[in-house]
Scaffold this motif. Structure first.
Motif, short mmCIF file in Angstrom:
data_model
loop_
_atom_site.label_atom_id
_atom_site.label_comp_id
_atom_site.label_asym_id
_atom_site.label_seq_id
_atom_site.Cartn_x
_atom_site.Cartn_y
_atom_site.Cartn_z
N CYS A 276 11.87 52.24 41.88
CA CYS A 276 13.28 52.14 41.48
C CYS A 276 13.87 50.80 41.92
O CYS A 276 14.59 50.16 41.16
CB CYS A 276 14.06 53.30 42.09
N VAL A 277 13.56 50.38 43.15
CA VAL A 277 14.08 49.11 43.65
C VAL A 277 13.57 47.94 42.82
O VAL A 277 14.28 46.99 42.52
CB VAL A 277 13.70 48.93 45.13
N ILE A 278 12.31 48.03 42.40
CA ILE A 278 11.69 46.93 41.66
C ILE A 278 12.14 46.90 40.21
O ILE A 278 12.45 45.82 39.67
CB ILE A 278 10.15 47.05 41.74
N SER A 279 12.20 48.07 39.56
CA SER A 279 12.40 48.09 38.11
C SER A 279 13.80 48.47 37.66
O SER A 279 14.25 48.00 36.62
CB SER A 279 11.40 49.09 37.47
N VAL A 280 14.49 49.30 38.43
CA VAL A 280 15.77 49.83 37.98
C VAL A 280 16.96 49.02 38.50
O VAL A 280 17.85 48.65 37.72
CB VAL A 280 15.91 51.31 38.39
N LEU A 281 17.00 48.77 39.79
CA LEU A 281 18.17 48.09 40.36
C LEU A 281 18.45 46.74 39.72
O LEU A 281 19.63 46.41 39.50
CB LEU A 281 17.99 47.93 41.88
N PRO A 282 17.45 45.92 39.40
CA PRO A 282 17.77 44.65 38.75
C PRO A 282 18.46 44.81 37.39
O PRO A 282 19.15 43.89 36.93
CB PRO A 282 16.40 43.97 38.58
N GLN A 283 18.28 45.97 36.74
CA GLN A 283 18.92 46.18 35.45
C GLN A 283 20.35 46.67 35.60
O GLN A 283 21.10 46.68 34.62
CB GLN A 283 18.11 47.19 34.64
N VAL A 284 20.72 47.10 36.81
CA VAL A 284 22.09 47.56 37.04
C VAL A 284 23.03 46.36 37.18
O VAL A 284 24.03 46.25 36.47
CB VAL A 284 22.15 48.45 38.29
N CYS A 285 22.69 45.47 38.10
CA CYS A 285 23.48 44.25 38.29
C CYS A 285 22.67 43.29 39.15
O CYS A 285 21.72 43.69 39.83
CB CYS A 285 24.84 44.54 38.91
N HIS A 286 23.08 42.03 39.16
CA HIS A 286 22.38 41.02 39.94
C HIS A 286 22.47 41.30 41.43
O HIS A 286 21.52 41.06 42.18
CB HIS A 286 22.95 39.63 39.64
N ALA A 287 23.61 41.83 41.88
CA ALA A 287 23.79 42.08 43.31
C ALA A 287 22.77 43.11 43.81
O ALA A 287 22.12 42.92 44.84
CB ALA A 287 25.21 42.54 43.60
N LEU A 288 22.64 44.22 43.08
CA LEU A 288 21.67 45.23 43.49
C LEU A 288 20.24 44.74 43.27
O LEU A 288 19.32 45.13 44.00
CB LEU A 288 21.90 46.53 42.72
N GLY A 289 20.04 43.87 42.29
CA GLY A 289 18.72 43.31 42.08
C GLY A 289 18.26 42.47 43.26
O GLY A 289 17.05 42.34 43.51
N ASN A 290 19.22 41.91 43.99
CA ASN A 290 18.87 41.10 45.16
C ASN A 290 18.24 41.92 46.28
O ASN A 290 17.60 41.37 47.17
CB ASN A 290 20.12 40.39 45.70
N VAL A 291 18.44 43.25 46.24
CA VAL A 291 17.84 44.11 47.25
C VAL A 291 16.32 43.96 47.23
O VAL A 291 15.66 43.93 48.27
CB VAL A 291 18.25 45.57 47.03
N GLY A 292 15.76 43.84 46.04
CA GLY A 292 14.33 43.71 45.91
C GLY A 292 13.77 42.37 46.33
O GLY A 292 12.55 42.18 46.34
N ARG A 293 14.64 41.44 46.68
CA ARG A 293 14.20 40.11 47.10
C ARG A 293 14.24 39.94 48.61
O ARG A 293 13.90 38.87 49.11
CB ARG A 293 15.09 39.06 46.43
N ASP A 294 14.65 40.98 49.29
CA ASP A 294 14.77 40.91 50.75
C ASP A 294 13.41 41.26 51.37
O ASP A 294 13.02 42.43 51.45
CB ASP A 294 15.85 41.89 51.22
#
Length: 584
Positions: free
Chosen positions: A86-104
């Motif tokens: 979910c963190v890798i595939s779904v959150l980046p499609q919600v918004c850029h801010a949540l997509g940044n979670v997968g870059r931490d």
């Protein structure tokens, strides 16, 4: 970085190579299963390569409302409870801010620590450039699919008993393969490791469900404490210092290496540390997330090698002592379909001797035999013969590091390099060992070979010279090289781990995972570890130190080989091929 764009590229990349098959000849690699679009995510390999920066992300905008108005630390903590997929595939499609979670990168490291346990070492190799998201994804998928297989296997036992398997063969030929055990596979016994129970159920209860291989009686042992997994059979050898190794560098000097304290001895001490809280909830993996397929009988003798090809675990290749190589399509039928037995005109079998090794790269398939030949096949042309290589001794191992290079290890102590573009032209023959070469692996620059002379050699292809020789107490039979880590299994049932950097192979540890005989197969990826042995067991682990065993499958015959592709697992068991794959 445009996260939306990257997601589109990843999805399209996962679809590349899945094209409609050709009418004539049949393309064995590019046929798409009708239900491919809804296929369950498989353990072991992510949907596509993950190019995620390790840099910490900036905080979400405080001007947002709801979730985005929370402090960044709280958002990251919430995301840590979501599945890695979910963190890798779904959150980046919600918004850029949540997509940044997968870059931490720190968040991924904390997730990995939670999965492997605070007392475990992970990864065993260099941490620089380690693919943390892929490792976490694979570990979570492995836990989901393999924990709970005991109950499902018990329920499926009567069906497995009546599937028409032949009795174990009594005939045994004498040759280089005197360590292989004969016999067909019967009903499997499955033990779910303590680590899996702790991770899935979160409590200190051990349950072991097994099937008696002789009479099929079910035996249940509930609530028993896990014994130390160091193994009484091996303790005396460990105390006598058999775990010492010697490393010979390019300077010709030898250095004694003691086994890291606690690595081989403290196995099994890492899992029983959480307090029991209430009753056990129903297993989220039942009915079993993995289904077991016994391919229809296609061989009349022991199967010594197996290989999954096609990028989706869609085609299974098996090589046997009946001298044949069979191709199985796992997408057709409930148990797979025998597509064809490879061969050329004028031959009654694929080879004139036991088929002992297989390797593939793209459409190229290579089969090596005791008849001192390697035959090349084109899978895109339905398995048509592409070339013939004649060696001077039995072929024991193969490797395809690139599309145009084939490595061959032989009984006469040689490692040979061939150019597959020129009908198997011999490029170079290397004499790196003083005994038979049992296993090979390579990348674009280095060749790593292991021999019965109990040595491992690193050879630099660009410089054209050997760089290092590592001496062991026991010879290696299986090897897996990914990233900067090399894992290998030896004759005694021990696992060896090495760190590979700039052509230097550095021994890291020796690990006891419970095998008591020759480790015949080993597959390691960033977040998954599979091992098989002649002690009749197949084990699934998390690749930390010590490895956390999720599941142990016990067979009625020694497991001769294994292959893993896209989470599909195939094993050579007696004269059968058994496949484990995600249930649809």
């Amino acid at each position: 970085m445009d996260l939306q764009g990257n997601m589109g590229e990843e999805e399209s990349g996962s679809e590349r190579g899945v094209q409609p098959g050709q009418d004539e000849p049949v393309n064995l690699l590019n046929q798409q299963h009708p239900s491919e679009a809804t296929r369950l995510e498989l353990p072991g390999v992510p949907p596509g390569p993950l190019q995620i920066s390790a840099e910490s992300a900036s905080s979400p905008s405080v001007e947002g409302s709801g979730l985005l108005s929370l402090p960044w630390e709280m958002v990251a903590r919430i995301a840590s409870h979501l599945p890695a997929q979910c963190v890798i595939s779904v959150l980046p499609q919600v918004c850029h801010a949540l997509g940044n979670v997968g870059r931490d990168s720190t968040a991924w490291q904390l997730r990995a620590r939670r999965l492997t346990g605070s007392k475990s070492t992970f990864p065993l190799g260099p941490r620089e450039d380690f693919d943390w998201p892929t490792a976490c994804l694979e570990m979570e998928q492995l836990i989901t699919c393999w924990a709970g297989q005991d109950e499902w296997s018990v329920r499926q036992a009567p069906e497995a008993d009546s599937d028409g398997r032949r009795e174990p063969q009594q005939h045994r030929e004498v040759g280089h393969a005197d360590e292989k055990e004969d016999g067909a596979g019967g009903v499997d016994e499955v033990d779910v490791g303590v680590a899996a129970l702790e991770l899935v159920f979160g409590q200190e209860e051990v349950r072991e469900v097994a099937l008696d291989g002789e009479n099929g009686d079910r035996q249940l042992d509930r609530g028993e404490e896990l014994p130390a997994r160091a193994g009484e059979q091996r303790q005396e050898a460990l105390e006598e210092g058999e775990v010492l190794e010697a490393v010979e560098g390019a300077d010709g000097l030898h250095h004694e290496l003691a086994d890291p304290p606690g690595v081989a001895d403290d196995y099994g001490q890492v899992a029983m540390e959480v307090e029991r809280e209430g009753e056990r909830p129903p297993s989220p993996c039942l009915p079993g997330a993995m289904e077991r397929l016994s391919l229809p009988s296609g061989h009349i003798a022991e199967v010594d090698t197996v290989l999954l090809v096609g990028g989706e675990g869609a085609v299974c290749v098996s090589g046997s002592r009946d001298r044949n190589v069979n191709l199985w399509d796992l997408r057709q039928g409930s148990r797979g379909t025998l597509v064809r037995t490879l061969g050329s005109q004028g031959l009654f079998s694929t080879h004139q001797g036991w088929v002992w090794s297989l390797a593939a790269r793209g459409p190229l398939l290579a089969s090596g035999s005791f008849d001192s030949t390697v035959r090349l096949w084109d899978l895109e042309a339905g398995g048509a013969e592409r070339g013939l290589i004649r060696t001077k001794a039995a072929v024991l191992c193969l490797a395809c590091p690139s599309d145009d290079v084939l490595l061959v290890g032989t009984y006469d102590k040689k490692v040979c390099i061939y150019d597959t573009r020129d009908a198997g032209h011999l490029v170079k023959s290397l004499r790196l060992h003083s005994n038979a070469v049992h296993c090979l692996t390579a990348d674009d620059q280095y060749i790593i070979s292991a021999s019965e002379d109990k040595t491992v050699v690193v050879y630099d292809r660009r410089a054209g010279k050997p760089l290092q020789k590592v001496r062991l107490r026991s010879y290696l039979k299986s090897i897996s090289y990914s990233g900067s880590e090399l894992w290998a299994g030896d004759k005694r049932g021990m696992l060896h781990t090495f760190s590979m950097q700039m052509g230097v192979l550095k021994p890291v540890s020796q690990l006891d995972v419970g095998h008591t005989s020759l480790v015949t197969g080993l597959h390691k990826s960033p977040g998954a570890l599979y091992t098989s042995s002649l002690d009749r067991t197949l084990k699934v682990h998390l690749p930390c130190a010590p490895p956390r065993t999720l599941c142990t499958v016990r067979h009625q015959a020694g497991v001769n080989a294994l292959s893993v592709d896209a989470g599909v697992l195939a094993v050579a068991l007696g004269d059968l091929c058994v496949v484990w794959r995600a249930r649809k």
